[in-house]
Scaffold this active site. Sequence first.
Site, PDB file in Angstrom:
ATOM      1  N   ARG A 103      -6.816  -2.279   4.993  1.00  0.00           N
ATOM      2  CA  ARG A 103      -5.511  -2.934   5.160  1.00  0.00           C
ATOM      3  C   ARG A 103      -5.724  -4.416   4.907  1.00  0.00           C
ATOM      4  O   ARG A 103      -6.505  -5.072   5.604  1.00  0.00           O
ATOM      5  CB  ARG A 103      -4.956  -2.680   6.562  1.00  0.00           C
ATOM      6  CG  ARG A 103      -3.698  -3.467   6.860  1.00  0.00           C
ATOM      7  CD  ARG A 103      -2.972  -3.028   8.110  1.00  0.00           C
ATOM      8  NE  ARG A 103      -2.233  -1.801   7.886  1.00  0.00           N
ATOM      9  CZ  ARG A 103      -1.159  -1.418   8.611  1.00  0.00           C
ATOM     10  NH1 ARG A 103      -0.719  -2.161   9.594  1.00  0.00           N
ATOM     11  NH2 ARG A 103      -0.552  -0.280   8.343  1.00  0.00           N
ATOM     12  N   HIS A 130       2.449   0.734   0.503  1.00  0.00           N
ATOM     13  CA  HIS A 130       1.992   1.394   1.740  1.00  0.00           C
ATOM     14  C   HIS A 130       2.010   2.906   1.470  1.00  0.00           C
ATOM     15  O   HIS A 130       2.847   3.642   1.988  1.00  0.00           O
ATOM     16  CB  HIS A 130       2.909   1.021   2.905  1.00  0.00           C
ATOM     17  CG  HIS A 130       2.350   1.327   4.261  1.00  0.00           C
ATOM     18  ND1 HIS A 130       1.091   1.883   4.457  1.00  0.00           N
ATOM     19  CD2 HIS A 130       2.883   1.166   5.510  1.00  0.00           C
ATOM     20  CE1 HIS A 130       0.886   2.043   5.752  1.00  0.00           C
ATOM     21  NE2 HIS A 130       1.952   1.620   6.410  1.00  0.00           N
ATOM     22  N   GLN A 133       2.026   5.774   4.260  1.00  0.00           N
ATOM     23  CA  GLN A 133       3.304   5.896   4.963  1.00  0.00           C
ATOM     24  C   GLN A 133       4.242   6.852   4.227  1.00  0.00           C
ATOM     25  O   GLN A 133       4.921   7.690   4.836  1.00  0.00           O
ATOM     26  CB  GLN A 133       3.945   4.498   5.044  1.00  0.00           C
ATOM     27  CG  GLN A 133       5.287   4.460   5.743  1.00  0.00           C
ATOM     28  CD  GLN A 133       5.171   4.700   7.230  1.00  0.00           C
ATOM     29  OE1 GLN A 133       4.433   4.002   7.914  1.00  0.00           O
ATOM     30  NE2 GLN A 133       5.887   5.689   7.741  1.00  0.00           N
ATOM     31  N   ASP A 220      12.840  -0.791   7.406  1.00  0.00           N
ATOM     32  CA  ASP A 220      11.541  -1.371   7.787  1.00  0.00           C
ATOM     33  C   ASP A 220      11.868  -2.743   8.388  1.00  0.00           C
ATOM     34  O   ASP A 220      13.018  -3.200   8.326  1.00  0.00           O
ATOM     35  CB  ASP A 220      10.671  -1.490   6.508  1.00  0.00           C
ATOM     36  CG  ASP A 220       9.260  -2.024   6.769  1.00  0.00           C
ATOM     37  OD1 ASP A 220       8.872  -2.172   7.944  1.00  0.00           O
ATOM     38  OD2 ASP A 220       8.558  -2.309   5.783  1.00  0.00           O
ATOM     39  N   CYS A 260       9.648   3.212   9.609  1.00  0.00           N
ATOM     40  CA  CYS A 260       8.183   3.370   9.561  1.00  0.00           C
ATOM     41  C   CYS A 260       7.509   2.823  10.818  1.00  0.00           C
ATOM     42  O   CYS A 260       6.361   3.156  11.079  1.00  0.00           O
ATOM     43  CB  CYS A 260       7.628   2.700   8.306  1.00  0.00           C
ATOM     44  SG  CYS A 260       8.018   0.943   8.190  1.00  0.00           S
ATOM     45  N   ARG A 288       1.902  10.617  10.296  1.00  0.00           N
ATOM     46  CA  ARG A 288       0.860   9.779   9.685  1.00  0.00           C
ATOM     47  C   ARG A 288      -0.505  10.466   9.826  1.00  0.00           C
ATOM     48  O   ARG A 288      -1.322  10.442   8.915  1.00  0.00           O
ATOM     49  CB  ARG A 288       0.810   8.389  10.357  1.00  0.00           C
ATOM     50  CG  ARG A 288       2.100   7.577  10.248  1.00  0.00           C
ATOM     51  CD  ARG A 288       2.381   7.155   8.825  1.00  0.00           C
ATOM     52  NE  ARG A 288       1.253   6.458   8.237  1.00  0.00           N
ATOM     53  CZ  ARG A 288       0.964   5.165   8.447  1.00  0.00           C
ATOM     54  NH1 ARG A 288       1.748   4.424   9.209  1.00  0.00           N
ATOM     55  NH2 ARG A 288      -0.089   4.604   7.865  1.00  0.00           N
TER      56      ARG A 288
END
Length: 301
Positions: A103, A130, A133, A220, A260, A288
């Site tokens: 990340r 991402h 996700q 988001d 998310c 996830r």
Amino acid sequence: MKNFLSIEECSRAGIEELVESSISLKEARHIRDFSSRPLLDQCWGIIFSKASTRTRISFEVGIRELGGSALFLSPRDLQLGRGEPIKDTARVMGRMLHGAIIRNDSQVEVEQFAELSDIPTINALTDQEHPCQIIADLLTVRESLGGWEGKKVVFLGDVDCNVAHSWVWAAKHLGFELVLSGPSEICSPVNYLEKLDCSNVSFVEDPFVAVADANVLYTDVWVSMGMEDEANKREGAFTDYQINEKIISLADSNAMVMHCLPAYRDKEISESAFEAHAETIFSQAENRLHAQKAIMKDLAT
Ligand code: CP
Ligand code: NVA
């Protein structure tokens, strides 16, 4: 060497296989069948330079459930944080670890790590995408609506963020309708969409028009990690894009509401809309784990 660096690079068949594999792994976990151990005796590094709750925990748990062990590595503790280049870090880690989950702000650096480390590398969020996700999100849509074919997904808010970008590529590969709706003066996706040449993805600035008959309303945060200096400007400009009862009433009567996470109540989603759809949102978070186990299983050598 196989990596998982973006939805852009995935194929339709590749995405579909990951969602199917996630479903199998989820079913196996519910009956406590952990016999699939593709990471047995492997050690995977989790190298995160940004905060995380869901991604970190789901990877740590997922690696253990697949038979491996996880090493959490923060740039604060690594020489990376003192200026050692990613290309040297990659070549060292590649000789010791069996896989890496990164990340980071920079998509280019994650790609460079993948190339030079020569171990399976997963993008756990960059400024650009991402992808983990989105596999979990597609699994959640599949569970609730039976699939995405013929469905209309509307992404409200920061339509030029990493999560929105990954949704755009998912729509391109899978063919469902995706409408992006956000304030053009802050987050115009026009440049991104030009690269695409894809008739099933559009930008509709008016949120009340955009959400008509939507099957999925998605949002988001308005202020992604690293953009905190823009918080005041963004929060003012995004007000009309909040998911709330009024917006939901314009969508299909069975529309899913997805986030998310982390969520900021009464910013991108109202408290009441969030709580009314909490079951979907927390299933999305749980997914996830299943999705990332499927991704690691696919990459494991
Ligand atoms: N959705 C998501 O990636 O959450 P975290 O930032 O908590 O990992
Ligand atoms: N767009 C958000 C996603 C958080 C999971 C961010 O980058 O902060």
